[in-house]
Write a protein that holds these residues in place. Structure first.
Motif, PDB file in Angstrom:
ATOM      1  N   HIS A 149      17.718  57.191  20.334  1.00 20.84           N
ATOM      2  CA  HIS A 149      18.911  56.974  21.153  1.00 20.84           C
ATOM      3  C   HIS A 149      18.612  56.115  22.380  1.00 20.84           C
ATOM      4  CE1 HIS A 149      21.178  60.737  19.463  1.00 20.84           C
ATOM      5  NE2 HIS A 149      21.099  59.736  18.608  1.00 20.84           N
TER       6      HIS A 149
ATOM      7  N   ALA B  32      23.599  55.343  31.610  1.00 22.33           N
ATOM      8  CA  ALA B  32      24.125  56.641  31.181  1.00 22.33           C
ATOM      9  C   ALA B  32      23.551  57.036  29.821  1.00 22.33           C
ATOM     10  CB  ALA B  32      25.649  56.594  31.123  1.00 22.33           C
ATOM     11  N   GLY B  33      23.460  56.066  28.923  1.00 21.85           N
ATOM     12  CA  GLY B  33      22.889  56.350  27.610  1.00 21.85           C
ATOM     13  C   GLY B  33      21.426  56.734  27.699  1.00 21.85           C
TER      14      GLY B  33
ATOM     15  N   ARG C  77      21.170  60.321  29.064  1.00 24.83           N
ATOM     16  CA  ARG C  77      21.539  61.290  28.021  1.00 24.83           C
ATOM     17  C   ARG C  77      20.457  61.374  26.937  1.00 24.83           C
ATOM     18  NH1 ARG C  77      26.730  58.665  28.730  1.00 24.83           N
ATOM     19  NH2 ARG C  77      28.074  60.019  29.995  1.00 24.83           N
TER      20      ARG C  77
ATOM     21  N   ALA D 135      17.666  63.428  28.265  1.00 24.14           N
ATOM     22  CA  ALA D 135      18.049  64.843  28.270  1.00 24.14           C
ATOM     23  C   ALA D 135      17.879  65.441  26.878  1.00 24.14           C
ATOM     24  CB  ALA D 135      19.495  64.993  28.738  1.00 24.14           C
ATOM     25  N   GLY D 136      18.286  64.691  25.860  1.00 24.04           N
ATOM     26  CA  GLY D 136      18.134  65.167  24.493  1.00 24.04           C
ATOM     27  C   GLY D 136      16.684  65.309  24.091  1.00 24.04           C
TER      28      GLY D 136
ATOM     29  N   THR E  91      14.478  60.847  35.621  1.00 28.05           N
ATOM     30  CA  THR E  91      14.556  61.070  34.168  1.00 28.05           C
ATOM     31  C   THR E  91      13.303  61.756  33.636  1.00 28.05           C
ATOM     32  OG1 THR E  91      13.749  58.810  33.752  1.00 28.05           O
ATOM     33  CG2 THR E  91      16.146  59.153  33.734  1.00 28.05           C
TER      34      THR E  91
ATOM     35  N   ALA F  10      20.993  68.985  28.687  1.00 25.47           N
ATOM     36  CA  ALA F  10      22.187  68.135  28.770  1.00 25.47           C
ATOM     37  C   ALA F  10      23.058  68.516  29.965  1.00 25.47           C
ATOM     38  CB  ALA F  10      22.992  68.239  27.479  1.00 25.47           C
ATOM     39  N   ASP F  11      22.952  69.776  30.417  1.00 27.67           N
ATOM     40  CA  ASP F  11      23.744  70.220  31.565  1.00 27.67           C
ATOM     41  C   ASP F  11      23.342  69.491  32.847  1.00 27.67           C
ATOM     42  OD1 ASP F  11      24.914  72.024  29.828  1.00 27.67           O
ATOM     43  OD2 ASP F  11      23.642  73.706  30.441  1.00 27.67           O
TER      44      ASP F  11
ATOM     45  N   VAL G 245      22.658  66.273  33.052  1.00 27.75           N
ATOM     46  CA  VAL G 245      23.030  64.853  33.012  1.00 27.75           C
ATOM     47  C   VAL G 245      23.994  64.465  34.132  1.00 27.75           C
ATOM     48  CG1 VAL G 245      24.256  63.094  31.661  1.00 27.75           C
ATOM     49  CG2 VAL G 245      22.501  64.513  30.579  1.00 27.75           C
TER      50      VAL G 245
END
Length: 207
Positions: A78, A93-94, A97, A100-101, A162, A177-178, A180
């Motif tokens: 991703h 933003a990507g 995220r 986070a994943g 990050t 994810a919370d 982000v």
């Protein structure tokens, strides 16, 4: 399918299963005992020590394979999708995220790896190399966001925010994810304030 092709396929499947079992044993030993010891991994995987080295070459090779497995489970691809987005804010933003994943794929294992990095040189080497890739990605994003002006400190900020420690701390008992929205909010505030270098006190701007 010829008998020879069938036999080759069967052998490959057995090798793949052995390799996966060793990686699982490495992960479980790390989480349970906080160590990466080849002898203990071999016992847990029910293989010989020689088999571990045959499959991975070195302890570093085994650690790389474990990290690759974590990356696959964390859908690290991703990140490439994020960088392909035309808008720099959408790309950021990507990226956030995606990280986070990735960090949420197996927090117990990743937490152990990062903790052990300061004590085990080989673990530290593997983690440092992967952090360097993330740092380079953060630098690219910063250049896109800052338009080439004052991007250096913005890159450091993206890299720092990050990192695993940030997501792990912000998520607490929830999901990575919370975290982000908080991470993106901090980065948006820095970007909205203008070139990051110019916002630093004169005595630190060049450090």
């Amino acid at each position: 399918m010829s008998p020879r092709q069938y036999e080759m396929g069967r052998r490959k499947a057995a090798v793949d299963e052995t390799r996966a079992r060793i990686i699982r044993a490495t992960r479980d030993l790390l989480v349970d005992d906080g160590v990466v010891a080849v002898d203990a991994i071999a016992r847990r995987a029910d293989v010989s020590r020689a088999t571990v080295y045959y499959q991975f070459g070195t302890k570093t090779g085994l650690l790389e394979a474990l990290c690759d497995d974590l990356a696959a489970r964390g859908r690290i691809e991703h990140i490439a999708e994020a960088f392909a987005r035309p808008g720099p804010r959408d790309a950021l933003a990507g990226f956030v995220r995606a990280m986070a994943g990735f960090w949420g794929a197996d927090r117990a294992c990743i937490r152990r790896l990062h903790g052990l990095a300061a004590l085990d040189a080989e673990v530290g080497q593997v983690i440092a190399a992967r952090d360097e890739r993330r740092r380079m990605g953060a630098e690219v994003l910063a250049q896109r966001l800052a338009g080439g002006t004052g991007h250096r400190r913005l890159g450091v900020l993206i890299f720092t925010l990050t990192g695993f420690a940030v997501f792990d701390s912000l998520a607490e008992d929830g999901e990575t994810a919370d975290a982000v929205p908080t991470v993106l909010g901090l980065l948006d505030a820095a970007i909205a304030g203008g070139p990051v270098d110019r916002r630093m006190p004169p005595e630190t701007a060049g450090s």
